[in-house]
Write a protein that holds these residues in place. Structure first.
Motif, PDB file in Angstrom:
ATOM      1  N   GLU A   5       0.833  -1.202   0.000  1.00 27.59           N
ATOM      2  CA  GLU A   5       0.000   0.000   0.000  1.00 27.59           C
ATOM      3  C   GLU A   5       0.868   1.252   0.000  1.00 27.59           C
ATOM      4  OE1 GLU A   5      -2.581  -0.289   3.383  1.00 27.59           O
ATOM      5  OE2 GLU A   5      -4.081  -1.444   2.283  1.00 27.59           O
ATOM      6  N   TYR A   6       1.928   1.229   0.800  1.00 26.13           N
ATOM      7  CA  TYR A   6       2.842   2.369   0.853  1.00 26.13           C
ATOM      8  C   TYR A   6       3.491   2.616  -0.503  1.00 26.13           C
ATOM      9  CZ  TYR A   6       6.886   5.203   2.038  1.00 26.13           C
ATOM     10  OH  TYR A   6       7.836   6.187   2.056  1.00 26.13           O
ATOM     11  N   LYS A   7       3.938   1.546  -1.153  1.00 29.36           N
ATOM     12  CA  LYS A   7       4.568   1.686  -2.473  1.00 29.36           C
ATOM     13  C   LYS A   7       3.590   2.243  -3.505  1.00 29.36           C
ATOM     14  CE  LYS A   7       8.036  -1.946  -1.980  1.00 29.36           C
ATOM     15  NZ  LYS A   7       8.500  -3.253  -2.442  1.00 29.36           N
ATOM     16  N   ILE A   8       2.356   1.779  -3.463  1.00 27.69           N
ATOM     17  CA  ILE A   8       1.338   2.269  -4.405  1.00 27.69           C
ATOM     18  C   ILE A   8       1.074   3.747  -4.176  1.00 27.69           C
ATOM     19  CG2 ILE A   8      -1.104   2.111  -5.036  1.00 27.69           C
ATOM     20  CD1 ILE A   8      -0.860  -0.943  -4.481  1.00 27.69           C
ATOM     21  N   LEU A   9       0.871   4.135  -2.908  1.00 28.52           N
ATOM     22  CA  LEU A   9       0.608   5.541  -2.600  1.00 28.52           C
ATOM     23  C   LEU A   9       1.785   6.423  -2.988  1.00 28.52           C
ATOM     24  CD1 LEU A   9      -1.160   5.167   0.852  1.00 28.52           C
ATOM     25  CD2 LEU A   9      -2.212   5.759  -1.331  1.00 28.52           C
ATOM     26  N   ARG A  10       2.989   5.949  -2.733  1.00 31.81           N
ATOM     27  CA  ARG A  10       4.179   6.727  -3.087  1.00 31.81           C
ATOM     28  C   ARG A  10       4.299   6.868  -4.599  1.00 31.81           C
ATOM     29  NH1 ARG A  10       9.294   4.271  -0.774  1.00 31.81           N
ATOM     30  NH2 ARG A  10       9.013   2.981  -2.602  1.00 31.81           N
ATOM     31  N   THR A  11       4.023   5.795  -5.347  1.00 30.64           N
ATOM     32  CA  THR A  11       4.081   5.828  -6.805  1.00 30.64           C
ATOM     33  C   THR A  11       3.063   6.817  -7.369  1.00 30.64           C
ATOM     34  OG1 THR A  11       4.828   3.532  -6.879  1.00 30.64           O
ATOM     35  CG2 THR A  11       3.870   4.438  -8.893  1.00 30.64           C
ATOM     36  N   LEU A  12       1.882   6.844  -6.763  1.00 29.60           N
ATOM     37  CA  LEU A  12       0.829   7.761  -7.218  1.00 29.60           C
ATOM     38  C   LEU A  12       1.022   9.178  -6.696  1.00 29.60           C
ATOM     39  CD1 LEU A  12      -2.278   5.442  -6.722  1.00 29.60           C
ATOM     40  CD2 LEU A  12      -1.130   6.015  -8.877  1.00 29.60           C
ATOM     41  N   ASP A  13       2.055   9.392  -5.884  1.00 28.68           N
ATOM     42  CA  ASP A  13       2.322  10.687  -5.256  1.00 28.68           C
ATOM     43  C   ASP A  13       1.104  11.154  -4.455  1.00 28.68           C
ATOM     44  OD1 ASP A  13       3.956  12.802  -4.570  1.00 28.68           O
ATOM     45  OD2 ASP A  13       3.306  14.028  -6.266  1.00 28.68           O
ATOM     46  N   PHE A  14       0.523  10.213  -3.724  1.00 29.62           N
ATOM     47  CA  PHE A  14      -0.679  10.467  -2.951  1.00 29.62           C
ATOM     48  C   PHE A  14      -0.273  10.781  -1.521  1.00 29.62           C
ATOM     49  CE2 PHE A  14      -4.459   9.329  -0.544  1.00 29.62           C
ATOM     50  CZ  PHE A  14      -5.467   9.834  -1.340  1.00 29.62           C
ATOM     51  N   GLY A  15      -0.598  11.995  -1.060  1.00 27.90           N
ATOM     52  CA  GLY A  15      -0.243  12.409   0.296  1.00 27.90           C
ATOM     53  C   GLY A  15      -1.298  11.988   1.303  1.00 27.90           C
ATOM     54  N   VAL A  16      -0.867  11.346   2.366  1.00 27.98           N
ATOM     55  CA  VAL A  16      -1.766  10.931   3.436  1.00 27.98           C
ATOM     56  C   VAL A  16      -1.459  11.788   4.658  1.00 27.98           C
ATOM     57  CG1 VAL A  16      -2.494   9.025   4.921  1.00 27.98           C
ATOM     58  CG2 VAL A  16      -1.858   8.577   2.557  1.00 27.98           C
ATOM     59  N   THR A  17      -2.464  12.463   5.171  1.00 22.79           N
ATOM     60  CA  THR A  17      -2.287  13.310   6.346  1.00 22.79           C
ATOM     61  C   THR A  17      -3.364  13.004   7.375  1.00 22.79           C
ATOM     62  OG1 THR A  17      -3.666  15.050   5.429  1.00 22.79           O
ATOM     63  CG2 THR A  17      -1.308  15.186   4.971  1.00 22.79           C
ATOM     64  N   PHE A  18      -3.157  13.530   8.554  1.00 23.35           N
ATOM     65  CA  PHE A  18      -4.151  13.380   9.598  1.00 23.35           C
ATOM     66  C   PHE A  18      -5.199  14.476   9.447  1.00 23.35           C
ATOM     67  CE2 PHE A  18      -0.399  11.395  11.435  1.00 23.35           C
ATOM     68  CZ  PHE A  18      -0.937  10.189  11.862  1.00 23.35           C
ATOM     69  N   PRO A  19      -6.450  14.155   9.669  1.00 24.36           N
ATOM     70  CA  PRO A  19      -7.488  15.184   9.571  1.00 24.36           C
ATOM     71  C   PRO A  19      -7.375  16.178  10.717  1.00 24.36           C
ATOM     72  CG  PRO A  19      -8.445  13.128  10.356  1.00 24.36           C
ATOM     73  CD  PRO A  19      -7.004  12.849  10.009  1.00 24.36           C
ATOM     74  N   THR A  20      -7.571  17.437  10.397  1.00 28.57           N
ATOM     75  CA  THR A  20      -7.549  18.483  11.411  1.00 28.57           C
ATOM     76  C   THR A  20      -8.973  18.955  11.672  1.00 28.57           C
ATOM     77  OG1 THR A  20      -7.374  20.295   9.830  1.00 28.57           O
ATOM     78  CG2 THR A  20      -5.297  19.274  10.541  1.00 28.57           C
ATOM     79  N   PRO A  21      -9.180  19.666  12.763  1.00 24.31           N
ATOM     80  CA  PRO A  21     -10.515  20.216  13.007  1.00 24.31           C
ATOM     81  C   PRO A  21     -11.005  21.112  11.864  1.00 24.31           C
ATOM     82  CG  PRO A  21      -9.210  20.366  15.002  1.00 24.31           C
ATOM     83  CD  PRO A  21      -8.288  19.908  13.907  1.00 24.31           C
ATOM     84  N   LEU A  22     -10.079  21.808  11.204  1.00 24.00           N
ATOM     85  CA  LEU A  22     -10.485  22.698  10.104  1.00 24.00           C
ATOM     86  C   LEU A  22     -11.045  21.912   8.927  1.00 24.00           C
ATOM     87  CD1 LEU A  22      -7.577  25.283  10.256  1.00 24.00           C
ATOM     88  CD2 LEU A  22      -9.920  25.546  11.092  1.00 24.00           C
ATOM     89  N   ARG A  23     -10.498  20.727   8.651  1.00 23.77           N
ATOM     90  CA  ARG A  23     -11.036  19.892   7.566  1.00 23.77           C
ATOM     91  C   ARG A  23     -12.452  19.434   7.910  1.00 23.77           C
ATOM     92  NH1 ARG A  23      -8.846  22.366   4.878  1.00 23.77           N
ATOM     93  NH2 ARG A  23      -6.623  22.476   4.951  1.00 23.77           N
ATOM     94  N   PHE A  24     -12.674  19.053   9.163  1.00 26.29           N
ATOM     95  CA  PHE A  24     -14.019  18.659   9.589  1.00 26.29           C
ATOM     96  C   PHE A  24     -14.976  19.844   9.502  1.00 26.29           C
ATOM     97  CE2 PHE A  24     -11.757  15.120  11.608  1.00 26.29           C
ATOM     98  CZ  PHE A  24     -12.571  14.066  11.229  1.00 26.29           C
ATOM     99  N   LEU A  25     -14.487  21.033   9.858  1.00 25.30           N
ATOM    100  CA  LEU A  25     -15.333  22.223   9.807  1.00 25.30           C
ATOM    101  C   LEU A  25     -15.757  22.531   8.368  1.00 25.30           C
ATOM    102  CD1 LEU A  25     -16.590  24.541  11.402  1.00 25.30           C
ATOM    103  CD2 LEU A  25     -14.474  25.822  11.019  1.00 25.30           C
ATOM    104  N   GLU A  26     -14.829  22.402   7.424  1.00 29.92           N
ATOM    105  CA  GLU A  26     -15.173  22.622   6.014  1.00 29.92           C
ATOM    106  C   GLU A  26     -16.242  21.629   5.556  1.00 29.92           C
ATOM    107  OE1 GLU A  26     -11.455  22.313   4.019  1.00 29.92           O
ATOM    108  OE2 GLU A  26     -10.811  24.309   4.646  1.00 29.92           O
ATOM    109  N   ARG A  27     -16.105  20.411   6.008  1.00 27.29           N
ATOM    110  CA  ARG A  27     -17.091  19.375   5.657  1.00 27.29           C
ATOM    111  C   ARG A  27     -18.458  19.690   6.262  1.00 27.29           C
ATOM    112  NH1 ARG A  27     -18.339  16.243   2.036  1.00 27.29           N
ATOM    113  NH2 ARG A  27     -18.915  14.168   2.620  1.00 27.29           N
ATOM    114  N   LEU A  28     -18.446  20.117   7.527  1.00 29.36           N
ATOM    115  CA  LEU A  28     -19.696  20.486   8.195  1.00 29.36           C
ATOM    116  C   LEU A  28     -20.383  21.666   7.509  1.00 29.36           C
ATOM    117  CD1 LEU A  28     -18.717  20.116  11.951  1.00 29.36           C
ATOM    118  CD2 LEU A  28     -20.432  18.795  10.717  1.00 29.36           C
ATOM    119  N   LYS A  29     -19.575  22.612   7.038  1.00 30.40           N
ATOM    120  CA  LYS A  29     -20.140  23.772   6.347  1.00 30.40           C
ATOM    121  C   LYS A  29     -20.956  23.325   5.133  1.00 30.40           C
ATOM    122  CE  LYS A  29     -19.071  27.810   3.661  1.00 30.40           C
ATOM    123  NZ  LYS A  29     -18.194  28.301   2.624  1.00 30.40           N
TER     124      LYS A  29
END
Length: 73
Positions: free
Chosen positions: A14-38
């Motif tokens: 999975e790590y190799k696939i994500l790295r090959t696709l240049d897919f960034g994985v991050t932790f969700p922040t409260p601001l991301r949840f707030l944008e979704r709630l909006k």
């Protein structure tokens, strides 16, 4: 032969696939949840900006950092 796949093998692939696709994985922040709630609540701009300000302000305090981001939002 016993050809079982180990959890570590799956995670490595999975790590190799994500790295090959240049897919960034991050932790969700409260601001991301707030944008979704909006979007879900169809909040107007003044309400969203006030909530955004309060959320940013709460992220400065260590007391709030132990609370799940979705609850802070």
């Amino acid at each position: 032969a016993n050809e079982t796949i180990k959890k570590e093998d799956v995670l490595e692939m999975e790590y190799k696939i994500l790295r090959t696709l240049d897919f960034g994985v991050t932790f969700p922040t409260p601001l991301r949840f707030l944008e979704r709630l909006k979007k879900l609540c169809n909040a107007d701009e003044p309400t969203f900006h006030l909530a955004h300000y309060i959320t940013q302000f709460s992220m400065l305090y260590t007391r709030f950092q132990t609370i799940q981001p979705s609850l802070v939002a």
